[in-house]
Design a protein around this motif. Structure first.
Motif, PDB file in Angstrom:
ATOM      1  N   PHE A 187       0.862  -1.188   0.000  1.00 12.73           N
ATOM      2  CA  PHE A 187       0.000   0.000   0.000  1.00 12.73           C
ATOM      3  C   PHE A 187       0.894   1.232   0.000  1.00 12.73           C
ATOM      4  O   PHE A 187       1.768   1.374   0.872  1.00 12.73           O
ATOM      5  CB  PHE A 187      -0.904  -0.005   1.236  1.00 12.73           C
ATOM      6  CG  PHE A 187      -1.974  -1.057   1.210  1.00 12.73           C
ATOM      7  CD1 PHE A 187      -3.209  -0.797   0.617  1.00 12.73           C
ATOM      8  CD2 PHE A 187      -1.750  -2.306   1.764  1.00 12.73           C
ATOM      9  CE1 PHE A 187      -4.206  -1.772   0.594  1.00 12.73           C
ATOM     10  CE2 PHE A 187      -2.742  -3.289   1.744  1.00 12.73           C
ATOM     11  CZ  PHE A 187      -3.967  -3.021   1.153  1.00 12.73           C
ATOM     12  N   TRP A 188       0.692   2.127  -0.948  1.00 10.03           N
ATOM     13  CA  TRP A 188       1.572   3.272  -1.115  1.00 10.03           C
ATOM     14  C   TRP A 188       0.813   4.431  -1.768  1.00 10.03           C
ATOM     15  O   TRP A 188      -0.400   4.361  -1.978  1.00 10.03           O
ATOM     16  CB  TRP A 188       2.776   2.884  -1.977  1.00 10.03           C
ATOM     17  CG  TRP A 188       2.445   2.764  -3.452  1.00 10.03           C
ATOM     18  CD1 TRP A 188       1.514   1.943  -4.021  1.00 10.03           C
ATOM     19  CD2 TRP A 188       3.002   3.533  -4.524  1.00 10.03           C
ATOM     20  NE1 TRP A 188       1.476   2.131  -5.389  1.00 10.03           N
ATOM     21  CE2 TRP A 188       2.380   3.103  -5.726  1.00 10.03           C
ATOM     22  CE3 TRP A 188       3.978   4.529  -4.599  1.00 10.03           C
ATOM     23  CZ2 TRP A 188       2.696   3.634  -6.973  1.00 10.03           C
ATOM     24  CZ3 TRP A 188       4.296   5.067  -5.846  1.00 10.03           C
ATOM     25  CH2 TRP A 188       3.657   4.618  -7.014  1.00 10.03           C
ATOM     26  N   ALA A 189       1.535   5.498  -2.120  1.00 14.02           N
ATOM     27  CA  ALA A 189       0.982   6.621  -2.890  1.00 14.02           C
ATOM     28  C   ALA A 189       2.147   7.405  -3.484  1.00 14.02           C
ATOM     29  O   ALA A 189       3.255   7.398  -2.944  1.00 14.02           O
ATOM     30  CB  ALA A 189       0.122   7.523  -2.012  1.00 14.02           C
ATOM     31  N   SER A 190       1.877   8.092  -4.575  1.00 12.35           N
ATOM     32  CA  SER A 190       2.937   8.862  -5.246  1.00 12.35           C
ATOM     33  C   SER A 190       3.455   9.992  -4.362  1.00 12.35           C
ATOM     34  O   SER A 190       4.611  10.385  -4.455  1.00 12.35           O
ATOM     35  CB  SER A 190       2.409   9.438  -6.568  1.00 12.35           C
ATOM     36  OG  SER A 190       1.386  10.401  -6.324  1.00 12.35           O
ATOM     37  N   TRP A 191       2.581  10.520  -3.463  1.00 10.34           N
ATOM     38  CA  TRP A 191       2.958  11.645  -2.607  1.00 10.34           C
ATOM     39  C   TRP A 191       3.652  11.201  -1.326  1.00 10.34           C
ATOM     40  O   TRP A 191       4.105  12.033  -0.535  1.00 10.34           O
ATOM     41  CB  TRP A 191       1.723  12.472  -2.246  1.00 10.34           C
ATOM     42  CG  TRP A 191       0.525  11.661  -1.846  1.00 10.34           C
ATOM     43  CD1 TRP A 191      -0.564  11.357  -2.629  1.00 10.34           C
ATOM     44  CD2 TRP A 191       0.279  11.032  -0.577  1.00 10.34           C
ATOM     45  NE1 TRP A 191      -1.462  10.584  -1.916  1.00 10.34           N
ATOM     46  CE2 TRP A 191      -0.975  10.367  -0.659  1.00 10.34           C
ATOM     47  CE3 TRP A 191       0.982  10.983   0.626  1.00 10.34           C
ATOM     48  CZ2 TRP A 191      -1.521   9.657   0.403  1.00 10.34           C
ATOM     49  CZ3 TRP A 191       0.440  10.264   1.689  1.00 10.34           C
ATOM     50  CH2 TRP A 191      -0.792   9.614   1.572  1.00 10.34           C
ATOM     51  N   ASP A 226      -3.445  10.655 -12.586  1.00  8.19           N
ATOM     52  CA  ASP A 226      -2.328  11.050 -13.448  1.00  8.19           C
ATOM     53  C   ASP A 226      -1.006  11.054 -12.678  1.00  8.19           C
ATOM     54  O   ASP A 226       0.035  10.618 -13.204  1.00  8.19           O
ATOM     55  CB  ASP A 226      -2.584  12.419 -14.088  1.00  8.19           C
ATOM     56  CG  ASP A 226      -2.826  13.517 -13.063  1.00  8.19           C
ATOM     57  OD1 ASP A 226      -3.330  13.213 -11.960  1.00  8.19           O
ATOM     58  OD2 ASP A 226      -2.507  14.684 -13.366  1.00  8.19           O
ATOM     59  N   LEU A 227      -1.031  11.506 -11.419  1.00  5.93           N
ATOM     60  CA  LEU A 227       0.182  11.523 -10.611  1.00  5.93           C
ATOM     61  C   LEU A 227       0.631  10.104 -10.272  1.00  5.93           C
ATOM     62  O   LEU A 227       1.828   9.806 -10.236  1.00  5.93           O
ATOM     63  CB  LEU A 227      -0.052  12.315  -9.318  1.00  5.93           C
ATOM     64  CG  LEU A 227      -0.358  13.802  -9.480  1.00  5.93           C
ATOM     65  CD1 LEU A 227      -0.554  14.455  -8.118  1.00  5.93           C
ATOM     66  CD2 LEU A 227       0.767  14.511 -10.229  1.00  5.93           C
ATOM     67  N   TRP A 228      -0.324   9.232 -10.023  1.00  5.43           N
ATOM     68  CA  TRP A 228      -0.040   7.819  -9.752  1.00  5.43           C
ATOM     69  C   TRP A 228       0.658   7.166 -10.947  1.00  5.43           C
ATOM     70  O   TRP A 228       1.698   6.533 -10.802  1.00  5.43           O
ATOM     71  CB  TRP A 228      -1.364   7.123  -9.426  1.00  5.43           C
ATOM     72  CG  TRP A 228      -1.337   5.623  -9.410  1.00  5.43           C
ATOM     73  CD1 TRP A 228      -0.488   4.830  -8.706  1.00  5.43           C
ATOM     74  CD2 TRP A 228      -2.218   4.747 -10.119  1.00  5.43           C
ATOM     75  NE1 TRP A 228      -0.787   3.505  -8.925  1.00  5.43           N
ATOM     76  CE2 TRP A 228      -1.852   3.433  -9.793  1.00  5.43           C
ATOM     77  CE3 TRP A 228      -3.299   4.947 -10.984  1.00  5.43           C
ATOM     78  CZ2 TRP A 228      -2.515   2.304 -10.305  1.00  5.43           C
ATOM     79  CZ3 TRP A 228      -3.967   3.837 -11.482  1.00  5.43           C
ATOM     80  CH2 TRP A 228      -3.566   2.541 -11.145  1.00  5.43           C
ATOM     81  N   ILE A 245      -7.106   2.369  -5.492  1.00  3.75           N
ATOM     82  CA  ILE A 245      -8.288   2.286  -4.620  1.00  3.75           C
ATOM     83  C   ILE A 245      -9.387   3.204  -5.147  1.00  3.75           C
ATOM     84  O   ILE A 245     -10.553   2.841  -5.211  1.00  3.75           O
ATOM     85  CB  ILE A 245      -7.917   2.666  -3.171  1.00  3.75           C
ATOM     86  CG1 ILE A 245      -6.992   1.594  -2.562  1.00  3.75           C
ATOM     87  CG2 ILE A 245      -9.171   2.828  -2.307  1.00  3.75           C
ATOM     88  CD1 ILE A 245      -6.447   1.948  -1.195  1.00  3.75           C
ATOM     89  N   LEU A 246      -8.985   4.423  -5.553  1.00  2.45           N
ATOM     90  CA  LEU A 246      -9.945   5.415  -6.039  1.00  2.45           C
ATOM     91  C   LEU A 246     -10.672   4.934  -7.290  1.00  2.45           C
ATOM     92  O   LEU A 246     -11.905   4.986  -7.361  1.00  2.45           O
ATOM     93  CB  LEU A 246      -9.226   6.731  -6.326  1.00  2.45           C
ATOM     94  CG  LEU A 246     -10.098   7.856  -6.899  1.00  2.45           C
ATOM     95  CD1 LEU A 246     -11.076   8.355  -5.848  1.00  2.45           C
ATOM     96  CD2 LEU A 246      -9.233   9.010  -7.403  1.00  2.45           C
ATOM     97  N   GLU A 247      -9.922   4.459  -8.270  1.00  4.63           N
ATOM     98  CA  GLU A 247     -10.535   4.057  -9.538  1.00  4.63           C
ATOM     99  C   GLU A 247     -11.469   2.861  -9.375  1.00  4.63           C
ATOM    100  O   GLU A 247     -12.408   2.684 -10.146  1.00  4.63           O
ATOM    101  CB  GLU A 247      -9.449   3.755 -10.572  1.00  4.63           C
ATOM    102  CG  GLU A 247      -8.712   5.006 -11.036  1.00  4.63           C
ATOM    103  CD  GLU A 247      -7.802   4.752 -12.229  1.00  4.63           C
ATOM    104  OE1 GLU A 247      -7.680   3.589 -12.661  1.00  4.63           O
ATOM    105  OE2 GLU A 247      -7.211   5.730 -12.721  1.00  4.63           O
ATOM    106  N   ASN A 248     -11.201   2.040  -8.352  1.00  3.88           N
ATOM    107  CA  ASN A 248     -12.050   0.879  -8.100  1.00  3.88           C
ATOM    108  C   ASN A 248     -13.161   1.172  -7.090  1.00  3.88           C
ATOM    109  O   ASN A 248     -14.009   0.303  -6.851  1.00  3.88           O
ATOM    110  CB  ASN A 248     -11.211  -0.285  -7.597  1.00  3.88           C
ATOM    111  CG  ASN A 248     -10.459  -1.004  -8.703  1.00  3.88           C
ATOM    112  OD1 ASN A 248     -10.992  -1.891  -9.364  1.00  3.88           O
ATOM    113  ND2 ASN A 248      -9.205  -0.618  -8.913  1.00  3.88           N
TER     114      ASN A 248
END
Length: 299
Positions: A187-191, A226-228, A245-248
């Motif tokens: 579990f991660w994020a670009s930020w 887009d940032l992902w 998670i968001l797109e799903n």
């Protein structure tokens, strides 16, 4: 007479509420006193960490710099242990005050963090000791739900199944890999700076163990697709699977009791969670590497 009875009823209600508020205020003061020694230790460790950080920023010699980085790790370990020591005190305190909402809040504070990760049974024991009034309060119901997600995502539990679209809109289900692959969910994020700092290390693990049966599924908490996608391209991590998670519109982070990132979960071929790491740091890296080594060397 009815007015008099009503007056006494209101007075009694007000008095009991006032006494309860007084008791809770007293308990909160006791909690502050309880935490004083561990907070002093924490503050001193944080001060030392800042000093070491400052030295690292200006140090040119790579050998000395590496020693300073190791020093930072040892200080972080000390801070974690101090937090665990405080949590153990909290357990004892909460058991002694089963009628207090302040005690319940004390339990809720660390239940989803690294500090409480290995104390599921203790949390359940302390929670069951609370009075029915506390357990049935809104806060109590929230705690009960947290314990449910804690239980289903802890080491030794069957990993919650999921079926989600990846970055290429291909459906990825955990059951697809059962009997065939070990799965590392990241579990991660670009930020998330600590998440991205670990990516070179994860790439090394993937290169080494993917031929032996390791699959990686990175699940992002990004709210901007887009940032992902740019981060995946920039970090050159297209080799493994990526899910948003968001797109799903998914609750997979809740299902795996993810309260912060980075957060990693290792699942064996039988779908059992065999490892879980909250946060970054050299200790977590070392533990994950040793577990993967034991798994694939044994096979």
């Amino acid at each position: 007479m009815k007015k008099l009875h009503f007056f006494f009823f209101v007075f009694s209600l007000f008095s009991s509420h006032f006494i309860f508020a007084q008791d809770e205020a007293t308990i909160e003061k006791e909690i502050l006193e309880l935490h004083k020694p561990t907070r002093i230790i924490n503050d001193s460790i944080v001060k030392l960490q800042k000093e070491v950080y400052q030295k690292i920023e200006v140090e040119i010699d790579s050998v000395i710099k590496n020693k300073l980085i190791l020093r930072l790790d040892s200080l972080e370990n000390a801070k974690d242990q101090n937090a665990i020591n405080e949590l153990k005190l909290d357990f004892i305190f909460a058991k002694k005050h089963p009628n207090s909402l302040a005690s319940l809040k004390l339990m809720r504070r660390n239940v989803g963090r690294f500090t409480g990760m290995n104390f599921y049974d203790t949390y359940v024991d302390v929670f069951q000791n609370f009075s029915p009034e506390i357990k049935n309060s809104e806060e109590g119901k929230e705690m009960s739900e947290k314990l449910k997600y804690f239980n289903q995502s802890k080491v030794g539990s069957i990993a919650p199944n999921f079926s989600l679209k990846d970055i290429d809109t291909k459906t990825i289900s955990l059951t697809d890999f059962k009997g065939e692959k070990y799965i590392l969910i990241d579990f991660w994020a670009s930020w998330c700076a600590p998440c991205r700092e670990e990516l070179p290390y994860i790439k090394e693990l993937y290169k080494k163990y993917q031929p032996q049966g390791l699959e990686i599924i990175s699940i992002t908490k990004d709210e901007k697709s887009d940032l992902w996608k740019k981060a995946i391209e920039k970090e050159k991590i297209e080799s493994w699977k990526h899910i948003s998670i968001l797109e799903n519109q998914s609750t997979i982070d809740k299902d795996y009791f993810v309260n912060g990132i980075p957060h990693k979960v290792l699942i064996d071929k039988n779908g059992i969670i065999i490892g879980k790491w909250k946060g970054g740091g050299e200790n977590n890296k070392h533990d994950l590497q040793q577990l993967l080594k034991s798994v694939f060397e044994a096979e």
